[in-house]
Design a protein around this motif. Structure first.
Motif, PDB file in Angstrom:
ATOM      1  N   ALA A  20       0.844  -1.198   0.000  1.00 54.36           N
ATOM      2  CA  ALA A  20       0.000   0.000   0.000  1.00 54.36           C
ATOM      3  C   ALA A  20       0.874   1.242   0.000  1.00 54.36           C
ATOM      4  O   ALA A  20       1.907   1.284   0.675  1.00 54.36           O
ATOM      5  N   ALA A  21       0.478   2.227  -0.767  1.00 59.75           N
ATOM      6  CA  ALA A  21       1.208   3.492  -0.814  1.00 59.75           C
ATOM      7  C   ALA A  21       1.053   4.226   0.513  1.00 59.75           C
ATOM      8  O   ALA A  21       0.037   4.083   1.206  1.00 59.75           O
ATOM      9  N   ALA A  22       2.042   5.001   0.874  1.00 59.04           N
ATOM     10  CA  ALA A  22       1.993   5.761   2.127  1.00 59.04           C
ATOM     11  C   ALA A  22       0.762   6.660   2.163  1.00 59.04           C
ATOM     12  O   ALA A  22       0.115   6.808   3.210  1.00 59.04           O
ATOM     13  N   SER A  23       0.401   7.255   1.032  1.00 55.80           N
ATOM     14  CA  SER A  23      -0.767   8.143   0.997  1.00 55.80           C
ATOM     15  C   SER A  23      -2.061   7.369   1.271  1.00 55.80           C
ATOM     16  O   SER A  23      -2.985   7.892   1.898  1.00 55.80           O
ATOM     17  N   ALA A  24      -2.132   6.104   0.845  1.00 58.28           N
ATOM     18  CA  ALA A  24      -3.313   5.290   1.129  1.00 58.28           C
ATOM     19  C   ALA A  24      -3.386   4.969   2.615  1.00 58.28           C
ATOM     20  O   ALA A  24      -4.461   4.978   3.209  1.00 58.28           O
ATOM     21  N   ARG A  25      -2.247   4.701   3.238  1.00 60.60           N
ATOM     22  CA  ARG A  25      -2.216   4.437   4.683  1.00 60.60           C
ATOM     23  C   ARG A  25      -2.663   5.664   5.474  1.00 60.60           C
ATOM     24  O   ARG A  25      -3.340   5.549   6.480  1.00 60.60           O
ATOM     25  N   GLU A  26      -2.269   6.843   5.011  1.00 66.55           N
ATOM     26  CA  GLU A  26      -2.667   8.079   5.689  1.00 66.55           C
ATOM     27  C   GLU A  26      -4.160   8.333   5.530  1.00 66.55           C
ATOM     28  O   GLU A  26      -4.816   8.777   6.456  1.00 66.55           O
ATOM     29  N   ARG A  27      -4.681   8.048   4.365  1.00 72.91           N
ATOM     30  CA  ARG A  27      -6.094   8.341   4.083  1.00 72.91           C
ATOM     31  C   ARG A  27      -7.035   7.300   4.683  1.00 72.91           C
ATOM     32  O   ARG A  27      -8.143   7.628   5.067  1.00 72.91           O
ATOM     33  N   PHE A  28      -6.607   6.016   4.751  1.00 75.53           N
ATOM     34  CA  PHE A  28      -7.456   4.942   5.248  1.00 75.53           C
ATOM     35  C   PHE A  28      -6.758   4.159   6.369  1.00 75.53           C
ATOM     36  O   PHE A  28      -6.545   2.953   6.244  1.00 75.53           O
ATOM     37  N   PRO A  29      -6.398   4.816   7.464  1.00 76.58           N
ATOM     38  CA  PRO A  29      -5.632   4.124   8.505  1.00 76.58           C
ATOM     39  C   PRO A  29      -6.392   2.960   9.150  1.00 76.58           C
ATOM     40  O   PRO A  29      -5.796   1.924   9.452  1.00 76.58           O
ATOM     41  N   ASP A  30      -7.696   3.104   9.352  1.00 76.78           N
ATOM     42  CA  ASP A  30      -8.467   2.031   9.982  1.00 76.78           C
ATOM     43  C   ASP A  30      -8.629   0.829   9.066  1.00 76.78           C
ATOM     44  O   ASP A  30      -8.571  -0.315   9.513  1.00 76.78           O
ATOM     45  N   GLU A  31      -8.846   1.077   7.794  1.00 76.26           N
ATOM     46  CA  GLU A  31      -9.058  -0.010   6.841  1.00 76.26           C
ATOM     47  C   GLU A  31      -7.777  -0.791   6.567  1.00 76.26           C
ATOM     48  O   GLU A  31      -7.795  -2.007   6.424  1.00 76.26           O
ATOM     49  N   LEU A  32      -6.648  -0.095   6.472  1.00 75.88           N
ATOM     50  CA  LEU A  32      -5.395  -0.761   6.134  1.00 75.88           C
ATOM     51  C   LEU A  32      -4.668  -1.297   7.363  1.00 75.88           C
ATOM     52  O   LEU A  32      -3.997  -2.312   7.282  1.00 75.88           O
ATOM     53  N   GLY A  33      -4.811  -0.609   8.492  1.00 77.88           N
ATOM     54  CA  GLY A  33      -4.178  -1.065   9.720  1.00 77.88           C
ATOM     55  C   GLY A  33      -2.727  -1.455   9.510  1.00 77.88           C
ATOM     56  O   GLY A  33      -1.951  -0.735   8.911  1.00 77.88           O
ATOM     57  N   GLY A  34      -2.361  -2.662   9.964  1.00 76.37           N
ATOM     58  CA  GLY A  34      -0.992  -3.125   9.836  1.00 76.37           C
ATOM     59  C   GLY A  34      -0.771  -4.030   8.647  1.00 76.37           C
ATOM     60  O   GLY A  34       0.205  -4.767   8.611  1.00 76.37           O
ATOM     61  N   ARG A  35      -1.679  -4.015   7.684  1.00 81.31           N
ATOM     62  CA  ARG A  35      -1.538  -4.901   6.522  1.00 81.31           C
ATOM     63  C   ARG A  35      -0.305  -4.545   5.709  1.00 81.31           C
ATOM     64  O   ARG A  35       0.027  -3.385   5.537  1.00 81.31           O
TER      65      ARG A  35
END
Length: 49
Positions: A20-35
């Motif tokens: 996952a791109a860093a920007s996706a982790r910032e935008r969707f922190p709950d959905e991506l979590g520690g994946r």
């Protein structure tokens, strides 16, 4: 998609998901979590059977 590859005579040698791109982790922190990967694109390496 995999059915099409195999029925056309190919063997799937590698199936990979990009991280996952860093920007996706910032935008969707709950959905991506520690994946470690984010199912958005799949990369196939095919070999002729």
């Amino acid at each position: 998609m995999t059915e099409c590859f195999t029925s056309a005579g190919f063997r799937i040698a590698v199936l990979d998901e990009p991280p996952a791109a860093a920007s996706a982790r910032e935008r969707f922190p709950d959905e991506l979590g520690g994946r470690s990967s984010f199912l958005c694109f799949l990369f196939f390496v095919l070999e002729a059977a």
